[in-house]
Design an enzyme around this catalytic site. Structure first.
Site: not given
Length: 370
Positions: A184-185
């Site tokens: 999710v970065k």
């Protein structure tokens, strides 16, 4: 309208690419540290301007390897911020060193340089500032402090890839920088991955050996130092090369959504704290606000189908794992307040204008009723 915080379709468009990369790795016997990894490291060097880039298996390992390559070891102290993700402290401890906690600034929720020098002792070896959410630590005063005291700066840029400060890429504002490619970065991969960048040739050389059991990459089974198994695989690297090629578009999409949030929410004045405006070159991995009514606001938004997220609801020295390293001299009031008030709003590149408007409408509606 239902708006998830972590969208379930982050990789849907990349399904064929992932299948091809898995098949390639499984049928060619080229699984670790081959062409895709080399290409990713080269791309990262060019993107950041760093002299060296070393791909590793995760952002956590990037911190560990960078600290050890910078000379941190048993008996040393490393200054870290109290409000942060756990690797900034746990990886210090893993090397036999001691984390020393300092407070954060009220508006940015990242390390306060004014609190650093007072905690330096003869045992201090390094400063580990971590850029969080959409804010970078003010690095110029930290560099001055490090220079005066002969300290190394290991920069945690795990959530600020693509950001800049004074025209210099995040990760290159200290002696060695680290990044994370967790799913999710901002440039998240299809699994775990990390990167280390440095302009110091000796630190770079040590990082390359440390990630691969202490081998130099030229002669197998010849171990120069004690290292780790922290090698990036070719599947992850191939996927990240694809992401890196369009990363500027990802950053622009996130920045556009963040700008709309800030513009509309600014009418709330001091009833809510927004990310500081006018900051150059930031990466909006997270759009985090601070609200004295955080829990009520979160529940209100959830009732409207809008998911939010609380990052780090308890500061590190107040958690059992790190309690032994807490110091009664620590002045951590701002960090404690940030942990109690922070709330991350959903933001991702393929968010629609209607979804972004619904998020803001929800926040405004809450404050109208309260």
């Amino acid at each position: 309208m239902t708006i998830p915080f972590f969208p379930p379709d982050l990789f849907e468009a990349d399904r064929p690419l992932i299948h091809d990369l898995v098949f390639e790795a499984g049928t060619t016997n080229r699984f670790m540290l081959k062409d895709h990894v080399a290409a990713l490291e080269d791309g990262f060097r060019r993107a950041t301007g760093a002299a060296d880039a070393i791909a590793v298996s995760s952002g956590t390992f990037a911190v560990l390897v960078a600290l050890k390559a910078a000379g941190v070891g048993p008996g040393d102290e490393v200054i870290v911020q109290a409000y942060c993700c756990q690797p900034v402290a746990s990886q210090v401890i893993a090397l036999g060193a001691t984390p020393v906690f300092v407070d954060v600034t009220a508006d940015t929720m990242v390390m306060d340089p004014a609190r650093v020098e007072e905690r330096i002792t003869p045992r201090t070896r390094a400063i580990l500032p971590a850029h969080l959410f959409s804010c970078l630590v003010d690095m110029a005063p930290l560099r001055d402090i490090a220079r005066r005291h002969g300290l190394v700066i290991v920069e945690d840029a795990c959530v600020q890839q693509g950001a800049t400060q004074d025209g210099v890429a995040a990760g290159r504002l200290g002696d060695v920088g680290t990044f994370s490619f967790f799913q999710v970065k901002a440039m998240g991969g299809c699994g775990e991955g990390g990167m280390i960048v440095t302009d110091d040739p000796e630190i770079g050389r040590r990082c390359r050996m440390l990630r691969n059991h202490g081998q130099d990459g030229a002669t197998r089974f010849l171990h120069h130092i004690i290292g780790f198994n922290s090698r990036m695989d070719e599947i992850m690297a191939g996927f990240l090369n694809h992401r890196l090629a369009r990363f500027d578009d990802i950053l622009r999409s996130r920045a556009r959504i963040a700008a709309s949030y800030t513009e509309r929410l600014s009418v709330l004045g001091n009833r809510i704290t927004l990310p500081p405006p006018g900051v150059e070159g930031r990466c909006y991995y997270i759009y985090a606000v601070q609200s004295p009514d955080r829990d009520a606001l979160r529940a209100f938004l959830l009732d409207r189908g809008i998911a939010t997220h609380i990052y780090y609801p308890r500061i590190l020295p107040h958690q059992r794992a790190f309690a032994a390293y807490a110091d009664p001299r620590d002045r951590l009031d701002t960090a404690i307040r940030a942990a109690r008030q922070n709330l991350a709003l959903p933001i991702y590149p393929h968010m629609t204008d209607a979804q972004a408007d619904a998020v803001v409408d929800g926040v405004l509606a809450f404050h109208t009723r309260h």
